[in-house]
Design an enzyme around this catalytic site. Structure first.
Site, PDB file in Angstrom:
ATOM      1  N   ASP A  53     -80.858 -33.116 -71.173  1.00 40.25           N
ATOM      2  CA  ASP A  53     -82.165 -33.554 -71.114  1.00 40.25           C
ATOM      3  C   ASP A  53     -82.538 -33.798 -69.532  1.00 40.25           C
ATOM      4  O   ASP A  53     -83.528 -33.400 -69.443  1.00 40.25           O
ATOM      5  CB  ASP A  53     -82.175 -34.457 -72.119  1.00 40.25           C
ATOM      6  CG  ASP A  53     -83.403 -34.961 -72.451  1.00 40.25           C
ATOM      7  OD1 ASP A  53     -84.660 -34.589 -72.066  1.00 40.25           O
ATOM      8  OD2 ASP A  53     -83.585 -36.082 -73.411  1.00 40.25           O
ATOM      9  N   TYR A 107     -77.620 -39.314 -78.453  1.00 39.87           N
ATOM     10  CA  TYR A 107     -78.792 -39.694 -78.956  1.00 39.87           C
ATOM     11  C   TYR A 107     -78.633 -40.499 -80.328  1.00 39.87           C
ATOM     12  O   TYR A 107     -78.016 -39.730 -81.303  1.00 39.87           O
ATOM     13  CB  TYR A 107     -79.552 -38.534 -79.243  1.00 39.87           C
ATOM     14  CG  TYR A 107     -79.932 -37.952 -77.772  1.00 39.87           C
ATOM     15  CD1 TYR A 107     -81.310 -37.964 -77.358  1.00 39.87           C
ATOM     16  CD2 TYR A 107     -79.227 -37.529 -76.992  1.00 39.87           C
ATOM     17  CE1 TYR A 107     -81.685 -37.782 -76.336  1.00 39.87           C
ATOM     18  CE2 TYR A 107     -79.542 -37.202 -75.598  1.00 39.87           C
ATOM     19  CZ  TYR A 107     -81.024 -37.191 -75.394  1.00 39.87           C
ATOM     20  OH  TYR A 107     -81.528 -36.876 -74.143  1.00 39.87           O
ATOM     21  N   LYS A 136     -68.818 -34.685 -67.286  1.00 39.77           N
ATOM     22  CA  LYS A 136     -68.378 -35.888 -66.878  1.00 39.77           C
ATOM     23  C   LYS A 136     -66.972 -36.210 -67.211  1.00 39.77           C
ATOM     24  O   LYS A 136     -66.478 -37.437 -67.481  1.00 39.77           O
ATOM     25  CB  LYS A 136     -69.356 -37.257 -67.112  1.00 39.77           C
ATOM     26  CG  LYS A 136     -68.955 -38.216 -66.228  1.00 39.77           C
ATOM     27  CD  LYS A 136     -69.375 -38.086 -64.779  1.00 39.77           C
ATOM     28  CE  LYS A 136     -69.400 -39.638 -64.042  1.00 39.77           C
ATOM     29  NZ  LYS A 136     -69.512 -39.397 -62.642  1.00 39.77           N
ATOM     30  N   ASP A 144     -85.136 -31.679 -67.062  1.00 43.01           N
ATOM     31  CA  ASP A 144     -86.264 -32.354 -66.608  1.00 43.01           C
ATOM     32  C   ASP A 144     -86.272 -32.294 -64.810  1.00 43.01           C
ATOM     33  O   ASP A 144     -87.554 -31.907 -64.353  1.00 43.01           O
ATOM     34  CB  ASP A 144     -86.532 -33.670 -67.034  1.00 43.01           C
ATOM     35  CG  ASP A 144     -87.039 -33.617 -68.448  1.00 43.01           C
ATOM     36  OD1 ASP A 144     -87.220 -32.723 -69.102  1.00 43.01           O
ATOM     37  OD2 ASP A 144     -87.167 -34.943 -68.717  1.00 43.01           O
ATOM     38  N   ASP A 149     -72.832 -35.603 -61.456  1.00 45.15           N
ATOM     39  CA  ASP A 149     -73.489 -35.992 -60.344  1.00 45.15           C
ATOM     40  C   ASP A 149     -73.685 -34.835 -59.563  1.00 45.15           C
ATOM     41  O   ASP A 149     -74.581 -35.075 -58.892  1.00 45.15           O
ATOM     42  CB  ASP A 149     -72.509 -37.047 -60.009  1.00 45.15           C
ATOM     43  CG  ASP A 149     -71.782 -37.935 -61.192  1.00 45.15           C
ATOM     44  OD1 ASP A 149     -71.376 -37.347 -62.145  1.00 45.15           O
ATOM     45  OD2 ASP A 149     -71.680 -39.007 -60.684  1.00 45.15           O
TER      46      ASP A 149
END
Length: 350
Positions: free
Chosen positions: A237, A127, A180, A241, A213
């Site tokens: 984030d 971010y 990841k 969602d 993933d």
């Protein structure tokens, strides 16, 4: 309990009004006392005070026992104006964004039930508005190249991991670290190192590690695999969602941003300016976020009345959502913002 309300932009004032009505009704039922003050941020304070985040607001936040933050339209702010959501998270070290996701009959599209909590690191990562001490975390050395810096620190990873493991102790005692590290070997490698260190302090909790993933796919295929997910900012984030939509709607999930001394309740969704002023916004997310805020304060202070107040609000919301005739329009019902709040208040009284 002293609460500071920051209604925000778009539908923020409407869902804030509905949330306050529910809080006051719950207080009357449980004997809790709220002292609520309200201050402007966002587009309203920009027009009246020349900034989207006045210094007076920042000074008032540590004086409150909790903050209720409405959604903000930061995409619409002039360049250089602060995003209140990001500023609060970084300046007050609100390092853990906690988002429960639970499927509800008749609302979820999942074939199997979901009941999990995503604990997302809140202060750094990819971010650009919170990864640098000075200046933005994105830059363009020429017109055809753009770079973004991912900041991962041991401190941030360790404290969000501790929040996740502490939370898991009161649930099914399973934590999944989503990463990841197969590609982001250094940054997610550091994240996993710190999570494993914290895991050693919680031998009763099982730690699993899943690549992001696969985690995105498993939320659809096997949501029961997860209890508490801990992950970095951007992954959290996106996954939260996804999980909220799968379990019913982004408008149905509560959310808090917690630090050691300050907690901010914040709806999971955005400011929805396209329906602003129409009285149709779903206030569920902010109402449940406020209930989570009460629980956070109750755990810190041992105030059982506050804990009961939060539980009563959550139970009332669930009772209303169970009835299709008392849902808001975005989830297939007929009710508007205030009518839904009135239904929750009636359920509280019952």
């Amino acid at each position: 309990m002293r609460l500071l309300l920051l209604p925000g932009d778009g539908i923020g004032p409407e869902i804030s009004t509905a949330t306050l009505a529910v809080l006051n009704a719950a207080a009357a039922v449980t004997g809790v006392t709220f002292e609520i003050s309200e201050m402007d941020i966002g587009l309203k304070s920009l027009a009246e005070q020349g900034t989207t985040l006045p210094d007076t607001v920042m000074a008032a936040i540590p004086e409150a026992d909790g903050v209720i933050l409405g959604p903000v339209s930061h995409y619409d702010y002039p360049r250089g104006m602060p995003n209140p959501s990001a500023a609060l998270r970084t300046q007050f070290a609100l390092y853990a964004n906690i988002r429960p996701c639970r499927s509800r009959e008749g609302l979820s599209i999942l074939r199997k039930p979901m009941d999990l909590v995503i604990v997302r690191e809140n202060t750094e990562g990819f971010y650009a508005d919170r990864s640098m001490f000075m200046g933005p975390g994105e830059f363009m050395p020429d017109e055809n190249s753009a770079f973004s810096i991912r900041k991962i620190t041991a401190l941030a990873c360790a404290r969000v991991a501790r929040s996740a493991f502490t939370l898991a102790m009161g649930r099914d005692r399973r934590v999944t670290a989503v990463h990841k590290a197969n590609v982001l070997k250094l940054t997610d490698g550091l994240f996993l190192r710190e999570v494993r260190k914290v895991a050693a302090d919680f031998p009763e909790v099982t730690l699993d590690e899943v690549i992001v993933d696969a985690a995105a796919a498993l939320l659809v295929r096997s949501p029961e695999r997860f209890d508490v997910i801990v992950t970095t900012n951007m992954f959290g984030d996106i996954l939260s969602d996804e999980a909220s939509e799968l379990s019913g709607s982004l408008g149905l999930g509560g959310s808090i941003n917690q630090g050691d001394e300050i907690c901010v309740a914040q709806a999971q969704h955005g400011s929805a300016p396209d329906i602003q002023g129409q009285g149709v916004a779903n206030p569920t997310s902010l109402i449940l976020s406020a209930a989570m805020l009460l629980d956070w304060q109750a755990r810190r202070t041992g105030d059982q009345a506050l804990a009961e107040c939060g539980r009563r609000i959550e139970a009332a919301v669930e009772a209303v959502l169970a009835d299709p005739a008392r849902r808001t329009r975005d989830v297939g019902g007929p009710l508007g913002t205030q009518a839904f709040a009135d239904a929750v208040i009636a359920a509280l009284a019952a």
